[in-house]
Design a protein around this motif. Sequence first.
Motif, PDB file in Angstrom:
ATOM      1  N   ASP A 121       0.815  -1.220   0.000  1.00  0.00           N
ATOM      2  CA  ASP A 121       0.000   0.000   0.000  1.00  0.00           C
ATOM      3  C   ASP A 121       0.846   1.266   0.000  1.00  0.00           C
ATOM      4  O   ASP A 121       0.318   2.361  -0.252  1.00  0.00           O
ATOM      5  CB  ASP A 121      -0.937  -0.001   1.209  1.00  0.00           C
ATOM      6  N   GLN A 122       2.144   1.150   0.286  1.00  0.00           N
ATOM      7  CA  GLN A 122       3.024   2.323   0.289  1.00  0.00           C
ATOM      8  C   GLN A 122       3.604   2.613  -1.097  1.00  0.00           C
ATOM      9  O   GLN A 122       4.223   3.669  -1.296  1.00  0.00           O
ATOM     10  CB  GLN A 122       4.183   2.116   1.281  1.00  0.00           C
ATOM     11  N   LEU A 123       3.419   1.696  -2.045  1.00  0.00           N
ATOM     12  CA  LEU A 123       3.960   1.920  -3.379  1.00  0.00           C
ATOM     13  C   LEU A 123       3.269   3.104  -4.039  1.00  0.00           C
ATOM     14  O   LEU A 123       2.109   3.415  -3.739  1.00  0.00           O
ATOM     15  CB  LEU A 123       3.790   0.666  -4.248  1.00  0.00           C
ATOM     16  N   LYS A 124       3.991   3.726  -4.975  1.00  0.00           N
ATOM     17  CA  LYS A 124       3.502   4.951  -5.606  1.00  0.00           C
ATOM     18  C   LYS A 124       3.303   4.748  -7.107  1.00  0.00           C
ATOM     19  O   LYS A 124       3.774   3.779  -7.695  1.00  0.00           O
ATOM     20  CB  LYS A 124       4.507   6.084  -5.359  1.00  0.00           C
ATOM     21  N   SER A 125       2.612   5.707  -7.698  1.00  0.00           N
ATOM     22  CA  SER A 125       2.392   5.706  -9.141  1.00  0.00           C
ATOM     23  C   SER A 125       3.734   5.618  -9.867  1.00  0.00           C
ATOM     24  O   SER A 125       4.721   6.224  -9.447  1.00  0.00           O
ATOM     25  CB  SER A 125       1.660   6.984  -9.548  1.00  0.00           C
ATOM     26  N   LYS A 126       3.758   4.842 -10.940  1.00  0.00           N
ATOM     27  CA  LYS A 126       4.932   4.615 -11.787  1.00  0.00           C
ATOM     28  C   LYS A 126       5.905   3.575 -11.222  1.00  0.00           C
ATOM     29  O   LYS A 126       6.890   3.227 -11.885  1.00  0.00           O
ATOM     30  CB  LYS A 126       5.704   5.912 -12.071  1.00  0.00           C
ATOM     31  N   ASP A 127       5.670   3.080 -10.000  1.00  0.00           N
ATOM     32  CA  ASP A 127       6.500   1.995  -9.482  1.00  0.00           C
ATOM     33  C   ASP A 127       6.206   0.706 -10.243  1.00  0.00           C
ATOM     34  O   ASP A 127       5.139   0.549 -10.854  1.00  0.00           O
ATOM     35  CB  ASP A 127       6.236   1.753  -7.992  1.00  0.00           C
ATOM     36  N   PHE A 128       7.148  -0.228 -10.190  1.00  0.00           N
ATOM     37  CA  PHE A 128       6.969  -1.576 -10.735  1.00  0.00           C
ATOM     38  C   PHE A 128       6.937  -2.556  -9.570  1.00  0.00           C
ATOM     39  O   PHE A 128       7.731  -2.440  -8.630  1.00  0.00           O
ATOM     40  CB  PHE A 128       8.128  -1.961 -11.657  1.00  0.00           C
ATOM     41  N   LEU A 129       6.033  -3.529  -9.647  1.00  0.00           N
ATOM     42  CA  LEU A 129       5.940  -4.575  -8.631  1.00  0.00           C
ATOM     43  C   LEU A 129       6.017  -5.924  -9.326  1.00  0.00           C
ATOM     44  O   LEU A 129       5.206  -6.233 -10.201  1.00  0.00           O
ATOM     45  CB  LEU A 129       4.621  -4.464  -7.852  1.00  0.00           C
ATOM     46  N   VAL A 130       7.002  -6.731  -8.933  1.00  0.00           N
ATOM     47  CA  VAL A 130       7.205  -8.047  -9.538  1.00  0.00           C
ATOM     48  C   VAL A 130       6.768  -9.122  -8.556  1.00  0.00           C
ATOM     49  O   VAL A 130       7.314  -9.226  -7.450  1.00  0.00           O
ATOM     50  CB  VAL A 130       8.681  -8.267  -9.917  1.00  0.00           C
ATOM     51  N   LEU A 131       5.772  -9.915  -8.953  1.00  0.00           N
ATOM     52  CA  LEU A 131       5.281 -11.041  -8.155  1.00  0.00           C
ATOM     53  C   LEU A 131       5.762 -12.311  -8.842  1.00  0.00           C
ATOM     54  O   LEU A 131       5.267 -12.667  -9.906  1.00  0.00           O
ATOM     55  CB  LEU A 131       3.751 -11.008  -8.080  1.00  0.00           C
ATOM     56  N   ALA A 132       6.744 -12.968  -8.233  1.00  0.00           N
ATOM     57  CA  ALA A 132       7.421 -14.047  -8.954  1.00  0.00           C
ATOM     58  C   ALA A 132       7.548 -15.306  -8.113  1.00  0.00           C
ATOM     59  O   ALA A 132       7.875 -15.240  -6.931  1.00  0.00           O
ATOM     60  CB  ALA A 132       8.809 -13.576  -9.400  1.00  0.00           C
ATOM     61  N   GLY A 133       7.278 -16.438  -8.753  1.00  0.00           N
ATOM     62  CA  GLY A 133       7.455 -17.726  -8.108  1.00  0.00           C
ATOM     63  C   GLY A 133       6.162 -18.302  -7.577  1.00  0.00           C
ATOM     64  O   GLY A 133       5.121 -17.637  -7.518  1.00  0.00           O
ATOM     65  N   ASN A 134       6.222 -19.558  -7.186  1.00  0.00           N
ATOM     66  CA  ASN A 134       5.075 -20.210  -6.580  1.00  0.00           C
ATOM     67  C   ASN A 134       4.966 -19.814  -5.110  1.00  0.00           C
ATOM     68  O   ASN A 134       5.960 -19.471  -4.468  1.00  0.00           O
ATOM     69  CB  ASN A 134       5.213 -21.730  -6.693  1.00  0.00           C
ATOM     70  N   VAL A 135       3.764 -19.864  -4.594  1.00  0.00           N
ATOM     71  CA  VAL A 135       3.549 -19.542  -3.182  1.00  0.00           C
ATOM     72  C   VAL A 135       3.246 -20.835  -2.416  1.00  0.00           C
ATOM     73  O   VAL A 135       2.887 -21.854  -2.999  1.00  0.00           O
ATOM     74  CB  VAL A 135       2.398 -18.531  -3.006  1.00  0.00           C
ATOM     75  N   GLN A 136       3.420 -20.765  -1.104  1.00  0.00           N
ATOM     76  CA  GLN A 136       3.187 -21.941  -0.272  1.00  0.00           C
ATOM     77  C   GLN A 136       1.760 -22.454  -0.460  1.00  0.00           C
ATOM     78  O   GLN A 136       0.819 -21.680  -0.660  1.00  0.00           O
ATOM     79  CB  GLN A 136       3.434 -21.588   1.196  1.00  0.00           C
ATOM     80  N   LYS A 137       1.605 -23.769  -0.355  1.00  0.00           N
ATOM     81  CA  LYS A 137       0.300 -24.392  -0.592  1.00  0.00           C
ATOM     82  C   LYS A 137      -0.739 -23.983   0.443  1.00  0.00           C
ATOM     83  O   LYS A 137      -1.941 -24.122   0.209  1.00  0.00           O
ATOM     84  CB  LYS A 137       0.449 -25.912  -0.603  1.00  0.00           C
ATOM     85  N   THR A 138      -0.300 -23.484   1.588  1.00  0.00           N
ATOM     86  CA  THR A 138      -1.235 -23.061   2.633  1.00  0.00           C
ATOM     87  C   THR A 138      -1.869 -21.710   2.311  1.00  0.00           C
ATOM     88  O   THR A 138      -2.816 -21.303   3.000  1.00  0.00           O
ATOM     89  CB  THR A 138      -0.500 -22.957   3.987  1.00  0.00           C
ATOM     90  N   LEU A 139      -1.391 -21.017   1.287  1.00  0.00           N
ATOM     91  CA  LEU A 139      -1.914 -19.695   0.943  1.00  0.00           C
ATOM     92  C   LEU A 139      -2.946 -19.791  -0.170  1.00  0.00           C
ATOM     93  O   LEU A 139      -2.932 -20.725  -0.966  1.00  0.00           O
ATOM     94  CB  LEU A 139      -0.768 -18.784   0.497  1.00  0.00           C
TER      95      LEU A 139
END
Length: 304
Positions: A121-139
């Motif tokens: 929530d602190q990220l700002k306009s024009k930032d890039f966010l990379v969501l990479a990889g598998n997540v734990q099975k409990t999620l």
Amino acid sequence: MIYTVTFNPAIDYVLEVEDFNLGNVNRSKDSYKYPGGKGINISRVLNILETDNQALGFIGGFTGEYINNYLRELGIQTDFISVEGDTRINVKLKSGKETEINAPGPNISERDLEALFNQIDQLKSKDFLVLAGNVQKTLPRDIYSRIQARCMDKDIKVVVDTTGEALISTIKNKPFLIKPNHHELSQIFDVEIEDREQAIIYSKKLLELGAQNIIVSMGGEGAVLVSQEGIYYGEAPKGIVRNSVGAGDSLIAGFLAKYSQSKDTIESFRWGIAAGSATAFSMDLCSKEEVENLVKSINIKKIN
């Protein structure tokens, strides 16, 4: 700023054994360890290409501290969330063929997730966010989609590199970039994709569903870019493949390093292929010099 998120980092412990013999004592001729996880690999390559970024995610125990200290010594900014349990150790056995043993990693609690959401929530306009990889099975399988939803009103460019249901759930939120390889693209549509033409057909379907840019990597056959600007094919440079780990992550990092400076999608695609290939030709991740040398040889063709 570019931010990477790695839900399930690891220490990759590499053992080189000349002639591995199952069931007997084997002695390695060499060994080394380094931080692993797709987001962390992307942060490392961005740093190699002199592009500022911050690594986010979850770490725990002495192994987590090792990762945090390693990245900071490289000059990478980190803001990991500490969780209960130890960050996992993955074993990579190199003996003719490459064998991997990947551990599951610690559980992530609701409190841990809320801490990550607060960071996002602190990220700002024009930032890039990379969501990479598998997540734990409990999620939840849609956790990446939930993170995307928090970014949609801020003009944050979200990059997603994962597989299966977790990837499919993000398409509706119009990710800036996704990077399935041709096997992962096959799994999404439950078909067998064997060539460039088929990869383009199914990438166009993802474009119609909302993804803004799709890069499909096909190993030695190069890669295709399907985007709102058109369809492009990039040839893979010639070289001896020494390492399959991190090549796709390097492709994303090369793309983002160039795009964050130039906003040129096609030239960024060229840099992505160069970085991915440079890592494939190395024992670890690429070097800046190797990437810069390969960029000159990458031929990009407009298909449509």
